[in-house]
Structure formats: C-alpha cells, structure tokens
Enzyme design. Structure first.
Site, PDB file in Angstrom:
ATOM      1  N   ASP A  74      26.611  35.693 107.068  1.00  0.00           N
ATOM      2  CA  ASP A  74      27.379  36.319 108.037  1.00  0.00           C
ATOM      3  C   ASP A  74      28.850  35.669 108.257  1.00  0.00           C
ATOM      4  OD1 ASP A  74      24.793  37.199 108.634  1.00  0.00           O
ATOM      5  OD2 ASP A  74      25.017  37.143 110.865  1.00  0.00           O
ATOM      6  N   LYS A  79      29.177  43.760 111.531  1.00  0.00           N
ATOM      7  CA  LYS A  79      28.654  43.051 112.693  1.00  0.00           C
ATOM      8  C   LYS A  79      29.502  43.072 113.886  1.00  0.00           C
ATOM      9  CE  LYS A  79      26.817  38.368 113.919  1.00  0.00           C
ATOM     10  NZ  LYS A  79      26.183  37.323 113.370  1.00  0.00           N
ATOM     11  N   LYS A  87      25.321  45.517 112.950  1.00  0.00           N
ATOM     12  CA  LYS A  87      24.334  44.645 113.565  1.00  0.00           C
ATOM     13  C   LYS A  87      25.321  44.055 114.835  1.00  0.00           C
ATOM     14  CE  LYS A  87      23.138  39.727 113.593  1.00  0.00           C
ATOM     15  NZ  LYS A  87      22.935  38.348 112.567  1.00  0.00           N
TER      16      LYS A  87
END
Lengths: 315, 280
Positions: free
Chosen positions: A152, A215, A251
């Site tokens: 991430d 995300k 996400k």
C-alpha cells in the site's frame, strides 16, 4: 469515456499530455455524487441477503494495525484473528489480508503461513509520503523481500496538488517496478485532495501508472473514506476497464466501523461498478474495528439475540 | 379574535440524552383511568431497545467513573428540578402526594451516593501484614421494567437505586401510564445527568422486555413491573444466558410510600476485593 486504448498508452509521454488528459476528464457533479451516494445508502438489506453481505464483507476486510505502539505480539494476535475471526464458529470466513508496517511484515508472514490470507504492508514513507524517492523504493523493496505480497503506497500529494502530475506518475511506476510480483495499492489520501475532480484525476493517474488497487485513505487524516469519494473512484475503475480492459480494485479505508456502513459500501459497489467487483480480489475494506461489529451482527443473525462487546476481542 | 389552539406535547422516547420517535414510527393511544384520550405515546420496538442498550453501555464508563459526590449532586439536582415542576407532575400523575413522595425519594437516594461504600464496603480482617478491602462497584447496564401501579413514585423508586451507585439504565415505562416517565426524562435531560445514563422506552412490555432479557450486553434485569408470571419466568430464563442479576417481581403489592431500605441499591452492586501491602 471517449479515449481509446492507443491514446492511453501514450498519455504519459510528457507532462503536458498527462496534464491535458487529466484535466480533460469530465468534472464530477458534486451535488449529484453526494445525492446518489446518500440515496443508495437508504437501501435496506435484510435476513439471508444480510447474512451473505456480512460474510462477504468479512472476506473483504484488510485487518489493519498501523500504530507506533505495534509489537510482534500484537501483530501475531491480529493474524490469529484474521485466520479465525470467530473462534467459536468454524463457518465464519477468514479475512482477505492483514495490513501492517514494513517492520512487522516478517512476523505477519510467519503468523499467516499456510492460510490464504495475504500480507499487505504500507510503504513509501507512509502516511505522509514526504521522503526522497530512493528511501521510498528501499522501503518498498524491504517489505517485499520480507514476504509482503501486497504493497500500500501513498502518492506524493505535495506534487499532485502543485500540478506536477508526471512526478507522481513516475513515482508510482518506479514503486510498481520495485514491487515485483506483489500487488500495488495506491493510496490517494482523498481527505487531502480537496475536490472530487482531484479524486477522479488521481484515480486515473494511479491506474495509468499501473496500480492494481486504488485506496481512499491512510486512515491518519480526517475525513477518511466516505461514500461519495468511493462512488467517484468506483466510476473511475469502471470507466478505466471499459477504456483499457484492465480491472482495478478499490479499497475504502478509515472510518468504516459498523456493519451498516459496510453494507452501504457493498450496495454502492454493486450499483456503480457492478457485480464483478463484489469480490475480495476487487474490493477491500481497510479497517480494524469494523470486523468486531461484523462478528456481532453475524452472531445476532445466527442466534436471534443481541450480543455485546464483551464477546469479541479488544484490539 | 379566534380561540387559541393548545400546543399539545408529542411524547417520545428518551435514548442517549435525545428524544427520538420510535424507530418503527409507531405510536399508541394513552387514556386516563376513565378511558378519556390523554396523548399519543411512542410504541418502542426491538431496535429502540438495541439503541438504548448501546447508549447505556456508552455512558457507563463516564457515569461509573464519576465521583460518588458528583453523582449525589446530580441526583439532588434532579430532585430540585422536579420540585419546580410539581404542578405539572401533579396533573399528570393526578396525585400530589405521590409527586412529593417521589421528590423526597430522589433526595433520599442522592444522600446515599457517597455513603453506600461505607455501609456496604468493608475492611476485612486478615492474618498477615497487608490490608484487605472490599468495595462496592456498579454492575453495568441494568434493564428495568417499571411498576405499573405507581407511574411516578414507583418509577423513581426502581430507577434511583440503580443509577446512584454508577449503573446505567434502560427503563421500560409502565405500559398503560407512560406519560410521567417521559416527563421525568425531560427533567433528567436538563439535570446534568450525562446522556445515556437513563434511557426510557414506552410501549408494550411483552414486546420489548424479551429483547432486553436476551441481550448479552445487559448485566442485570429488574422485573418489578412484570405482572404476568409466565412472562417473568421466560424473561428470567433468557436472562440466565449471560448470568444477569435478576430481581424477581414482588410476591405481594409493594407499598411505594414505605422507606425503601438499601436492598435495591445492593441488588446491582458487585463486590471488588483488593489486598494491599502495608508498606514500612
């Protein structure tokens, strides 16, 4: 979306073309997006559909601990919970992944060995992203070599907000390369992007640069994930697939704490991107306390009486 | 000059310091003893019980952690505000003596806030060089079915002993005569009592009480107001699931005017015993 595949492969050849493309994206109707998200949030999900929704949401959770006070013991406890969220019920599914800082990756990899649970690591000077590129790449490589199979990363918001899109693009491409086989999730930190137009631009930028997931947030900035922001991102992945054929996941992370919230997101996914995205490979929840509420609601559906916080773990 | 229209009160629930309508949107007609229309009251549902328990649980750390002195002051303030509304309550309960007794009951319990630990706690005799102390602690979230025979004095007599020691409460008000309970909630809302310490639901006890009895986040259950022995037995059985403390319905009608004694306070206490070395 009018851009053809040929256009897109070429769009980052210079700062000017990239800028031209991103600013050529249609603007987001702010009022419309918020009204649409609010309208979808009123859908009522009951009984068997709710039970399936809860199990799906559990399978989509990236169980997260990103605190300065994380210890190997805490990470192992988190992994145990990820494997068997409800130890009293073998029918309860495992979560999708655990998400930790790079220094805890090795511990997490050991603790989830033998299961299908992924190990995600934040990298690139999370959460601010304010570090030299060499440091960010070293951060990423360290996490991957310790066994993280999902990374991430945070985008360089300073560069993005000052209009240096190509810098952001090239950084994502470099991190993408450093990831090797690992999946790359790109954190846009929508709470710092100020407008939905910027969210749409950042989504496209990340997808063009090779992100496997986009995300919303680090969870360290408020506001974190919201329904309208997620709506804009879901529209972006839908349009990106119709333009290029490549499927990118979404996400939302931060601030999703209740089962009701999670089910609202699932409705949004189904109505915006479509059923294809109702899968842990395409949609994830970055959360820590959400899992407990999902378990309490699951218990309520199974037993018919209300449970309480005494019956789930403190984390 | 047209005749002025009276502004009628909508009686609502009291959950977490706010006055919401029932989640279900339902209401029911409350009549006087003679069958005259009095008001519409909210008809609470399962989800209102759920919300009330969440609110009570959320309020528990703050209320149980407040000093006994502070809790006593707040209870006394409730009595002060009731005194100011004597006329309103007298109209609603149609019994001035009952209102006066209810106010005196708050004051009586307010005085107990910082004395209960002296009476019910203890320094235990030990045969070693350390102290051993037992201190009363609140049980947690208490579900109360308020007595139907005395809508104000009875309610105060079951509610005050629960909250004085630091418990939080979800009260199912008397089904046929719920209005004084909601008016009391208006007093509680303005008396510095933190939101959620007391939650009041009006409606059908037979519908809502089972959800309270089966709820795993409720720690004790007061069945004083349950008239139906069969329902009481079911509730007690459900309450056994997580070992709730249960106060059974009284065998004979209670004289609410009599001095209550400390039994009701003691029923919702845990005893914490600690030992402590004496030092040098």
């Amino acid at each position: 979306m009018t851009s053809s595949v040929a256009d897109l492969s070429d769009v980052a050849r210079s700062a000017a073309t990239l800028r031209g493309f991103l600013h050529g994206l249609p603007g987001v109707d702010q009022v419309g997006a918020e009204a649409r998200a609010a309208a979808l949030a009123t859908r009522s999900i009951k009984t068997t559909a709710k039970a399936r929704g809860i199990d799906l949401a559990i399978r989509m959770v990236d169980l997260t601990t990103l605190e300065g006070a994380d210890t190997p013991g805490k990470v192992r406890a988190l992994c145990a919970k990820a494997r068997r969220p409800d130890p009293t019920d073998p029918s309860c599914p495992s979560v999708a992944a655990v998400c930790v800082y790079p220094s805890m990756v090795a511990t997490a990899v050991d603790a989830v060995a033998g299961s299908a649970i992924h190990v995600a690591s934040v990298a690139t000077a999370f959460p601010s992203g304010q570090a030299p590129l060499a440091v960010k790449l070293a951060d990423t490589r360290a996490a991957v070599s310790d066994g993280a199979d999902e990374i991430d990363m945070v985008i360089n918001r300073g560069a993005f907000l000052s209009g240096r899109y190509l810098d952001v693009y090239e950084e994502i491409v470099a991190v993408r390369e450093a990831c090797g086989e690992a999946h790359l999730k790109v954190i846009l930190e929508t709470g710092e992007l100020a407008t939905y137009d910027n969210v749409r631009r950042a989504s496209w930028l990340a997808m063009l640069a090779g992100a496997d997931f986009i995300k919303t947030s680090t969870g360290k900035v408020s506001p974190a994930a919201t329904l309208p922001v997620t709506l804009v991102m879901l529209e972006a992945v839908r349009d990106f697939r119709s333009a290029t054929g490549r499927t990118v996941g979404v996400k939302p992370a931060g601030g999703i704490r209740t089962t009701k919230d999670a089910l609202r997101y699932l409705v949004l996914v189904n109505e915006t991107a479509g059923e294809d995205w109702l899968d842990p490979d395409r949609f994830r929840f970055g959360a820590s306390s959400l899992l407990n509420d999902l378990l309490l609601q699951r218990d309520k559906l199974a037993t018919g009486r209300y449970s309480g916080p005494d019956y789930v773990t403190l984390d | 000059m047209p005749e002025r229209l009276a502004v009628r009160k909508t009686y609502k629930l009291f959950i977490g310091g706010a006055f919401p309508r029932s989640e279900s949107g339902r209401s029911y007609v409350v009549t006087s003893v003679d069958g005259d229309f009095l008001a519409n009251a909210a008809l609470a549902s399962r989800k209102d019980v759920r919300d009330a328990v969440v609110a009570a649980r959320k309020a528990f750390p703050g209320w149980s952690g407040a000093t006994a002195y502070n809790r006593g002051q707040i209870l006394y303030r409730i009595a002060e505000l009731l005194e100011g509304r004597r006329d309103q309550f007298s109209t609603e309960a149609r019994d001035r003596a009952q209102v006066d007794a209810a106010i005196d009951r708050w004051v009586w319990y307010a005085g107990w806030a910082d004395k209960l630990a002296q009476v019910y706690g203890n320094a235990n005799p030990v045969a070693g060089p350390y102290f051993n102390l037992s201190a009363p602690e609140p049980t947690g979230v208490v579900g109360i079915v308020a007595p139907p025979d005395s809508p104000l004095l009875g309610l105060v007599s079951v509610l005050a002993p629960v909250i004085v020691s630091g418990n939080t409460a979800v009260v199912l008000a008397a089904e046929e005569r719920p209005l004084p309970a909601i008016s009391l909630a208006e007093v509680l809302a303005t008396a510095d009592l933190p939101g959620g310490v007391v939650n009041v639901l009006t409606g059908r006890v037979a519908e809502t009480a089972p959800w309270l009895a089966g709820h795993l986040d409720v720690n004790a259950l007061d069945l004083t107001g349950v008239a139906d022995p069969e329902l009481a037995a079911t509730l007690e059985r459900d309450a056994a699931e997580n070992l709730k403390r249960v106060l059974r319905p009284p065998a004979e009608p209670v004289d609410w005017y009599a001095e209550p004694g400390i039994d009701r306070m003691v029923a919702y206490l845990e005893t914490k015993t600690v030992w402590h070395p004496k030092g040098v």
